[in-house]
Each structure stands twice: as structure tokens, then as C-alpha cells.
Design a protein around this motif. Sequence first.
Motif, PDB file in Angstrom:
ATOM      1  N   TYR A 173       0.678  -1.206  -0.227  1.00 28.96           N
ATOM      2  CA  TYR A 173       0.018   0.157  -0.103  1.00 28.96           C
ATOM      3  C   TYR A 173       0.704   1.182  -0.070  1.00 28.96           C
ATOM      4  O   TYR A 173       0.499   2.313  -0.814  1.00 28.96           O
ATOM      5  N   ILE A 197      -6.003   0.977  -3.659  1.00 24.92           N
ATOM      6  CA  ILE A 197      -5.854   1.290  -2.491  1.00 24.92           C
ATOM      7  C   ILE A 197      -7.118   2.095  -1.826  1.00 24.92           C
ATOM      8  O   ILE A 197      -6.777   3.173  -0.992  1.00 24.92           O
ATOM      9  N   TYR A 198      -8.284   1.725  -2.376  1.00 17.49           N
ATOM     10  CA  TYR A 198      -9.245   2.545  -1.971  1.00 17.49           C
ATOM     11  C   TYR A 198      -9.693   2.552  -0.500  1.00 17.49           C
ATOM     12  O   TYR A 198     -10.514   3.452  -0.172  1.00 17.49           O
ATOM     13  N   ASP A 199      -9.199   1.415   0.277  1.00 20.81           N
ATOM     14  CA  ASP A 199      -9.716   1.117   1.487  1.00 20.81           C
ATOM     15  C   ASP A 199      -8.477   1.848   2.505  1.00 20.81           C
ATOM     16  O   ASP A 199      -8.676   1.428   3.710  1.00 20.81           O
ATOM     17  N   ILE A 200      -7.291   2.446   1.802  1.00 19.48           N
ATOM     18  CA  ILE A 200      -6.386   3.041   2.756  1.00 19.48           C
ATOM     19  C   ILE A 200      -7.004   3.941   3.700  1.00 19.48           C
ATOM     20  O   ILE A 200      -7.974   4.700   3.283  1.00 19.48           O
ATOM     21  N   HIS A 201      -6.296   4.580   4.566  1.00 18.93           N
ATOM     22  CA  HIS A 201      -6.601   5.530   5.543  1.00 18.93           C
ATOM     23  C   HIS A 201      -7.023   6.684   4.446  1.00 18.93           C
ATOM     24  O   HIS A 201      -6.103   7.154   3.567  1.00 18.93           O
ATOM     25  N   LEU A 202      -8.012   7.540   4.840  1.00 15.79           N
ATOM     26  CA  LEU A 202      -8.010   8.782   4.237  1.00 15.79           C
ATOM     27  C   LEU A 202      -7.088   9.744   3.992  1.00 15.79           C
ATOM     28  O   LEU A 202      -7.072  10.407   3.023  1.00 15.79           O
ATOM     29  N   TYR A 228     -15.146  10.049  -4.706  1.00 20.20           N
ATOM     30  CA  TYR A 228     -14.954   9.009  -3.730  1.00 20.20           C
ATOM     31  C   TYR A 228     -14.220   9.557  -2.286  1.00 20.20           C
ATOM     32  O   TYR A 228     -14.761   9.060  -1.277  1.00 20.20           O
ATOM     33  N   ARG A 232     -16.289   9.512   1.370  1.00 21.17           N
ATOM     34  CA  ARG A 232     -15.401   9.067   2.436  1.00 21.17           C
ATOM     35  C   ARG A 232     -15.397   9.989   3.659  1.00 21.17           C
ATOM     36  O   ARG A 232     -15.537   9.583   4.764  1.00 21.17           O
ATOM     37  N   GLN A 235     -18.632   9.830   5.365  1.00 21.82           N
ATOM     38  CA  GLN A 235     -18.979   8.603   6.221  1.00 21.82           C
ATOM     39  C   GLN A 235     -18.060   8.575   7.551  1.00 21.82           C
ATOM     40  O   GLN A 235     -18.433   7.917   8.663  1.00 21.82           O
ATOM     41  N   GLU A 236     -16.969   9.375   7.454  1.00 18.81           N
ATOM     42  CA  GLU A 236     -16.016   9.331   8.449  1.00 18.81           C
ATOM     43  C   GLU A 236     -16.148  10.669   9.395  1.00 18.81           C
ATOM     44  O   GLU A 236     -15.859  10.615  10.442  1.00 18.81           O
TER      45      GLU A 236
END
Length: 236
Positions: A173, A197-202, A228, A232, A235-236
Motif C-alpha cells: 500500500y 488502495i481505495y480502502d487505505i486511510h483517508l 470518492y 469517504r 462517512q467518517e
Amino acid sequence: MKKTIFALLSLMLFVSCAEKKKEHNFNLIGNIKGLKKGTLYIQRIIDTTLVPIDTIKINGDSHFISDFDLKSPEMLYLFLDRGVSNSLDNNISFFAEPGTMNLETSLDFFTADVKITGSKNQKLYDEYRKIISKYNDQDLDLMASKFNAYKEKNTSEVEKIQTKQNALLKRKYLYTTNFAVNNGDYEVSPYVALADIYDIHLKYLDTIQKRMSAKVAKSLYGKKLNAYIAERRKQE
């Protein structure tokens, strides 16, 4: 009346010639050595579905040309319908960008023999995939070792291998993040961020976003990455 008809015919001829002279901004020149008969489909992904852009019939000559308008650099797919078998070796991805690209491969080793030139994004993506494939190979080796440890009911060994896999994933990553940051002038940057790496830390996606050039930010994948990240954040 005759003058009117003549004028209309002249106008139609002029429009017809103008349409023939119209040039598209993307041109793909290809050759699939050994292919005598089959159908090629150039496809793009729309809402997770592959949608054909162009269909090319091959009948005797393995060379082909396809041209169309490309609004923004985009990952496209060349699918070969062999007409005989449903081989898994039948789909080539290529990072298309306005201009002329060349794609050469063989029928026997359709994906393995492919050589693509004419796209800076494709060249960068090829370099990226070479490194990523090494990480993937290491992970496969670890998975095999972990499977054997499971069979032997060696819990401590399973945990050790899992720790190694987690560390490997972090390095993978991190490499992708650095690649995207360092190539912010090219559309391949937001593409790999979204694909790998779409799910990496923002915060890492934020860094990639900030390093995109103005041109890339307005591109297909630049807009998708911006949207995107915005989602995110909600949501966060």
C-alpha cells in the motif's frame, strides 16, 4: 427547381466528405500474430460492467485498426472472442490516451506476449505492475506456507505468517501511495488509488489528491477520486 436539387446534392456531398475527413482523437493500431479468424471487442467499464466501444472482425489478416473519440485517458480492454474455446487468456487491459497507440501480441500467448506503446500512462502502469506483481508473488508464497501450517495445526506459525502478510500489505500500500503521489501529472495516479488502495486511510488519499495536477484532477479518474474522497469524508 433543378438548381435547388443540384444545390441540395452538392450540400449532401460536402457533408458526406466532411464526415469522412473527420478525425478521431484516439487511434489503436494492432496485430495479433497467428490469428486468422475471430472477433475483437474494445470495451470500457461502465458501472462495473464491460461495455463494447468497437467491434473488429478478423478474417485472414491479423492486423487491425480502431479509432474513436476518447474524452479522457482511460483503462480499456481488448477482448478476443476465439469462437472455439472460452480461454481465460483472452482479455488485455491497456491505458488508452488521445493519440496513436500500438498493440502487438500473439494468439498462443495473448496476454503474456503483449507489447503496448504510445501511451505514457501505459508505460508508467507497466512499471507499476512489475513491482506490484512481486508483492503478489510473495503473498502467494506466504499463503501456501500458512495453509501448510493450518494443516499441521501449528497455531504459532500461522500467527507468524499472518504478521508477515500484514507487513507485506502495508509495504504494498505504501508503494502504491508513493507511486500515485510521484506521478500526479498523469491519470494513472488516481486510477491506481481507486483500483488498488481505495480502502487505505483517508489521509493518504488526501495526499494523492493534493498532488494531482489541475489537468489530472479534471480527468475521468481524477473526478472519480475526488468524488470518492468526498463520500469517504461524509462517512467518517
